[in-house]
Design an enzyme around this catalytic site. Sequence first.
Site, PDB file in Angstrom:
ATOM      1  N   GLN A 223       0.831  -1.212   0.000  1.00  0.00           N
ATOM      2  CA  GLN A 223       0.000   0.000   0.000  1.00  0.00           C
ATOM      3  C   GLN A 223       0.867   1.264   0.000  1.00  0.00           C
ATOM      4  OE1 GLN A 223      -3.134   0.667  -0.534  1.00  0.00           O
ATOM      5  NE2 GLN A 223      -3.586  -1.491  -0.863  1.00  0.00           N
ATOM      6  N   SER A 224       2.038   1.201  -0.610  1.00  0.00           N
ATOM      7  CA  SER A 224       2.970   2.334  -0.611  1.00  0.00           C
ATOM      8  C   SER A 224       2.409   3.552  -1.359  1.00  0.00           C
ATOM      9  CB  SER A 224       4.280   1.891  -1.270  1.00  0.00           C
ATOM     10  OG  SER A 224       5.063   3.012  -1.612  1.00  0.00           O
ATOM     11  N   ASN A 225       2.400   4.678  -0.670  1.00  0.00           N
ATOM     12  CA  ASN A 225       2.009   5.941  -1.320  1.00  0.00           C
ATOM     13  C   ASN A 225       3.111   6.417  -2.256  1.00  0.00           C
ATOM     14  OD1 ASN A 225      -0.444   6.297   0.300  1.00  0.00           O
ATOM     15  ND2 ASN A 225       1.025   6.461   1.986  1.00  0.00           N
TER      16      ASN A 225
ATOM     17  N   CYS B 296       5.120   4.497  -4.008  1.00  0.00           N
ATOM     18  CA  CYS B 296       5.039   3.743  -5.266  1.00  0.00           C
ATOM     19  C   CYS B 296       3.936   4.312  -6.157  1.00  0.00           C
ATOM     20  CB  CYS B 296       4.797   2.257  -4.981  1.00  0.00           C
ATOM     21  SG  CYS B 296       6.263   1.423  -4.338  1.00  0.00           S
TER      22      CYS B 296
END
Length: 330
Positions: free
Chosen positions: A75-77, A79
């Site tokens: 859930q990386s912002n 990325c």
Amino acid sequence: MTPKYPDRVAIAHLPTPLEEMTRLSKHLSGPRLLIKRDDQTGLATGGNKTRKLEFLVADALAQGCDYLITTGSPQSNHCRQTAAAAAKFGLGCSLVLTGKAPEGETAVTGNLLLDQLLGAHLYWAGGRTRQEAMLDVAAELRTMGHKPYIIPLGGSNVMGATGYVQAMEELTDQLQDERLNVDFIVFASSSGGTQAGLVLGAAIYDFHGQIIGVSVDHPAADLQTSVAALATATATHLGLGTLSLAARIDVNDDYLGEGYAMVGETEREAIQMVAQLEGILLDPVYTGRAMGGLIDLIRWGAFTRGQTVLFWHTGGAAALPAFADKLINS
Ligand SMILES: Cc1ncc(COP(=O)(O)O)c(C=O)c1O
């Protein structure tokens, strides 16, 4: 001190708004509360990585690269914003995500959904380290004739941190224009690029308030060490010689809870409180935790009513749907 900024591409909507949170301040009987809206940087739902990517993408283009590779949690912002920046500049994007592809309800939701809509290629690191997996992806892209540009976790290198040096210039201009004085800045700190940039920017632009990074996932001593190293390296990169900024790096690790991305009562209460009093969405992993920390600090009297605290909102609300079951009290 006059920094020599490298080239940047224009992606973010700047300056981001500086707003007052009067209802939250009143509810907590706390200090004056301001919020710097870097959740409104405008890149596919925005966030703090957009400022970093302005410098990183400019560097990638200057080197003639045609692919961005980066890494993060599912859930990386970071990325998601990297995927959006790549799309905007016609670059390919490969994302190395930790662990294995999720199954079930969280398989395609939140940032993971947006990554795919933005056209990123997803790779799962599995048992490899992130770095090993990124190098594998880069090697594969090179055999296909591409020129990849590797962005480290969180975009936290000297290029990325430079975005937050400039952000501090932006803030000090806003404070001067609006005749405001800020005693404390509180925000979520993880890979350290935001904090390194803010601390260096504070030294350059004469910001005298205290800058408190609420650690999301590292013990304070570890994060202090890495932020200090990055701030010093960034100063050198900007032509400012060797500056020692270690004494200005303040990390609070009282809110690590059950660990990274483990949503508990601290985050749940903060997210609901700020949504319901201010109409502002925080995120479950970073800003929910940092705001939970700020609320706790206010409750135990860390600030006086006459002081002003600025919460630097670093974005991330795109992840909320992936944590839906943890966010609503049953
Ligand atoms: C919403 C949000 N806030 C804060 C951070 C932490 O920023 P930094 O990695 O620069 O410490 C991140 C990093 O991914 C983030 O996504």
